[in-house]
Design an enzyme around this catalytic site. Structure first.
Site, PDB file in Angstrom:
ATOM      1  N   ASP A  61      46.159  18.517  56.144  1.00 29.17           N
ATOM      2  CA  ASP A  61      47.541  18.437  56.593  1.00 29.17           C
ATOM      3  C   ASP A  61      47.905  19.789  56.027  1.00 29.17           C
ATOM      4  O   ASP A  61      48.435  19.981  54.830  1.00 29.17           O
ATOM      5  CB  ASP A  61      48.204  17.459  55.685  1.00 29.17           C
ATOM      6  CG  ASP A  61      49.818  17.463  56.094  1.00 29.17           C
ATOM      7  OD1 ASP A  61      50.058  18.444  56.783  1.00 29.17           O
ATOM      8  OD2 ASP A  61      50.476  16.311  55.636  1.00 29.17           O
TER       9      ASP A  61
ATOM     10  N   LYS B  68      56.204  22.870  60.568  1.00 29.03           N
ATOM     11  CA  LYS B  68      57.118  23.820  59.615  1.00 29.03           C
ATOM     12  C   LYS B  68      56.686  25.306  60.372  1.00 29.03           C
ATOM     13  O   LYS B  68      57.350  25.812  61.325  1.00 29.03           O
ATOM     14  CB  LYS B  68      56.794  23.761  58.380  1.00 29.03           C
ATOM     15  CG  LYS B  68      57.099  22.341  57.798  1.00 29.03           C
ATOM     16  CD  LYS B  68      57.266  22.497  56.327  1.00 29.03           C
ATOM     17  CE  LYS B  68      57.867  20.961  55.878  1.00 29.03           C
ATOM     18  NZ  LYS B  68      57.130  20.021  55.349  1.00 29.03           N
TER      19      LYS B  68
ATOM     20  N   TYR C 131      52.491  14.360  50.441  1.00 23.99           N
ATOM     21  CA  TYR C 131      53.555  13.788  51.607  1.00 23.99           C
ATOM     22  C   TYR C 131      52.938  14.110  53.142  1.00 23.99           C
ATOM     23  O   TYR C 131      52.519  15.538  53.122  1.00 23.99           O
ATOM     24  CB  TYR C 131      54.825  14.385  51.549  1.00 23.99           C
ATOM     25  CG  TYR C 131      55.838  13.980  52.647  1.00 23.99           C
ATOM     26  CD1 TYR C 131      56.213  12.555  52.658  1.00 23.99           C
ATOM     27  CD2 TYR C 131      56.458  14.489  53.261  1.00 23.99           C
ATOM     28  CE1 TYR C 131      57.080  12.055  53.547  1.00 23.99           C
ATOM     29  CE2 TYR C 131      57.103  14.162  54.323  1.00 23.99           C
ATOM     30  CZ  TYR C 131      57.708  13.007  54.239  1.00 23.99           C
ATOM     31  OH  TYR C 131      58.766  12.440  55.196  1.00 23.99           O
TER      32      TYR C 131
HETATM   33  C1  LIG Z   1      57.193  18.513  55.693  1.00 23.03           C
HETATM   34  C2  LIG Z   1      55.635  17.883  55.868  1.00 23.03           C
HETATM   35  C3  LIG Z   1      55.453  17.020  56.594  1.00 23.03           C
HETATM   36  C4  LIG Z   1      56.379  16.129  57.438  1.00 23.03           C
HETATM   37  O1  LIG Z   1      56.676  16.960  58.422  1.00 23.03           O
HETATM   38  P1  LIG Z   1      58.297  16.769  59.210  1.00 23.03           P
HETATM   39  O2  LIG Z   1      58.176  17.513  60.270  1.00 23.03           O
HETATM   40  O3  LIG Z   1      59.193  16.606  58.132  1.00 23.03           O
HETATM   41  O4  LIG Z   1      58.038  15.191  59.769  1.00 23.03           O
HETATM   42  C5  LIG Z   1      54.029  16.551  56.640  1.00 23.03           C
HETATM   43  N1  LIG Z   1      53.057  16.868  55.667  1.00 23.03           N
HETATM   44  C6  LIG Z   1      53.317  17.961  54.838  1.00 23.03           C
HETATM   45  C7  LIG Z   1      52.436  18.302  54.180  1.00 23.03           C
HETATM   46  C8  LIG Z   1      54.733  18.408  54.842  1.00 23.03           C
HETATM   47  O5  LIG Z   1      54.984  19.436  54.118  1.00 23.03           O
END
Ligand SMILES: *Cc1c(COP(=O)(O)O)cnc(C)c1O
Length: 426
Positions: free
Chosen positions: A236, A264, A141
């Site tokens: 990511d 995060k 994601y």
């Molecule tokens: C949570 C997450 C996102 C999205 O971040 P948001 O702040 O919810 O938009 C993107 N990539 C990874 C790997 C994530 O865990």
């Protein structure tokens, strides 16, 4: 029950009663708990029930709720104002800390969410390469921006929506989805189409189909193939950044991406995220270069203050070994209890994150994840909730521990897990 009443009211004015779909308990059934407060390792709901929190706002709260240093930094900054729409000293300090922790980032830009960081990273990679194609991997994601919302892990899996209405086919057609950990298929694809690829985007440790570590050679190949074909490698690290060490999974794997995305933990529980790369790439961004990217609240002083306070604690206390030990005790303990009860189980643990899959392992990618028993997870989830332990309300998520999760708290939560597992026996 107050949560029930609130949920009914919420559903009248908010779609599904929630501002992010996985919060709705759709995958586990029942009523989401409306939370009144959190402190350390604990949450309290609107009915006054107390839970040990293994969700931790889905990852950001590595220091637990209301860490005194974070709280102090926030109170101090709030008294000075919450947003100016002008540069601040805090942004300089935060950027310096991030660039020091991630040598692959010579420059960094702060945004408000992981979604924004990835969306901007893709735009930057396309501008830098003059190509359109983006490669991602199923079960990963990268936020909900159009071009990355294909086979996108947890939230989307939990909704059972493989392809999202409202995302134009033309946008999706520039995204190629390959299988996580399938190095051979990836190399075949790159061999044929590598020259058209702008970016290969990957969670270096997948966390959004549950925890799935990269197999030997997978990330190495991503690095090698992108370099060979003139594409950019985007890590990511929104979940993995500052998760396993004071840095990213790139430091543990020794594989250096071209662009890194953070979120995060880096926001210390406030809305902040970041993307960064070598100066040459980052200087393509406005106002230096032609690639537009902006934000009214980007680099927000409250979020920067919380982020700086969080990173300082992590740098000074280096809690990573203890975090990993506590997570391993909890997750492997659940695995052990399930095995003893004759329940097929596979536990994937990486540092302070883990997923318990109710399936005969190993779990190496999305197909294995989807073979797990989600109905059993739902029963386990509720059995734990009844015993004061708050797990992710979806089988496709990671559990997290914070520095506030003492061995004592872990032991008590594990005792609850033993009871919960026994209550599952047919
Ligand atoms: C949570 C997450 C996102 C999205 O971040 P948001 O702040 O919810 O938009 C993107 N990539 C990874 C790997 C994530 O865990």
């Amino acid at each position: 029950m107050t949560s029930e009443t609130l949920f009914e009211e919420a559903k009248r004015v908010i779609p599904g009663g929630v501002n992010s779909p996985v919060r709705a308990f759709g995958r586990v059934g029942g009523t989401p708990r409306f939370i009144e407060r959190g402190r350390g390792a604990y949450l309290w709901d609107a009915d006054g029930r107390k839970y040990v929190d293994f969700v931790l706002s889905w990852g950001p709260l590595i220091l637990g709720h209301c860490h005194p240093d974070v709280l102090e930094a926030l109170m101090h900054q709030a008294s000075l104002g919450t947003s100016y729409g002008a540069p601040t000293r805090l942004e300089v300090e935060m950027a310096r800390m991030v660039c020091e922790a991630f040598p692959s980032m010579e420059k960094v830009r702060f945004v408000n969410s992981g979604t924004e960081a990835l969306m901007s990273a893709v735009r930057l990679a396309r501008a830098a390469t003059g190509r359109d194609l983006v490669v991602k991997f199923d079960g990963c994601y990268h936020g909900h921006s159009d071009c990355l919302l294909v086979k996108a892990g947890s939230g989307v899996l939990a909704q059972g929506v493989p392809d999202c209405p409202g995302v134009p086919g033309a946008v999706v057609s520039s995204t190629v989805v390959l299988s996580y950990n399938d190095t051979q298929a990836f190399e075949e694809f790159m061999g044929e189409h590598g020259r058209e690829v702008a970016a290969v985007v990957v969670e270096p440790v997948a966390g959004n189909m549950g925890v799935v570590p990269p197999e030997r050679g997978f990330l190495e190949s991503a690095r090698d193939q992108t370099r060979r074909h003139g594409a950019l490698l985007v890590f990511d690290e929104v979940i993995t950044g500052f998760r396993f060490c004071y840095g990213g999974y790139q430091h543990i794997s020794g594989i250096t991406p071209d662009i890194t995305c953070l979120g995060k933990i880096v926001g210390g529980g406030l809305p902040a995220a970041a993307f960064g790369a070598k100066a040459e790439i980052m200087n393509l961004l406005a106002p230096v270069g032609p690639v537009y990217q902006a934000g009214t609240l980007s680099g927000n002083p409250l979020a920067m203050a919380a982020g700086i306070a969080t990173l300082r604690v992590l740098r000074e206390q280096d809690p990573y070994r203890e975090l990993a030990r506590n997570m391993a005790v909890f997750a492997n303990g659940i695995g052990q209890a399930a095995r003893e009860a004759g329940i097929p189980v596979t536990v994937n643990v990486m540092g302070s994150m883990a997923t318990v899959f109710f399936t005969r392992g190993p779990v190496r990618g999305l197909a294995d994840v989807e073979a797990a028993d989600t109905a059993l997870y739902a029963r386990f989830f509720h059995a734990m909730l009844d015993r004061g332990v708050y797990l992710a309300p979806s089988p496709y998520e990671a559990l997290f521990v914070s520095t506030a999760h003492t061995p004592d708290i872990i032991d008590r939560a594990l005792a609850a897990a033993h009871e919960a597992i026994s209550s599952l026996s047919p």
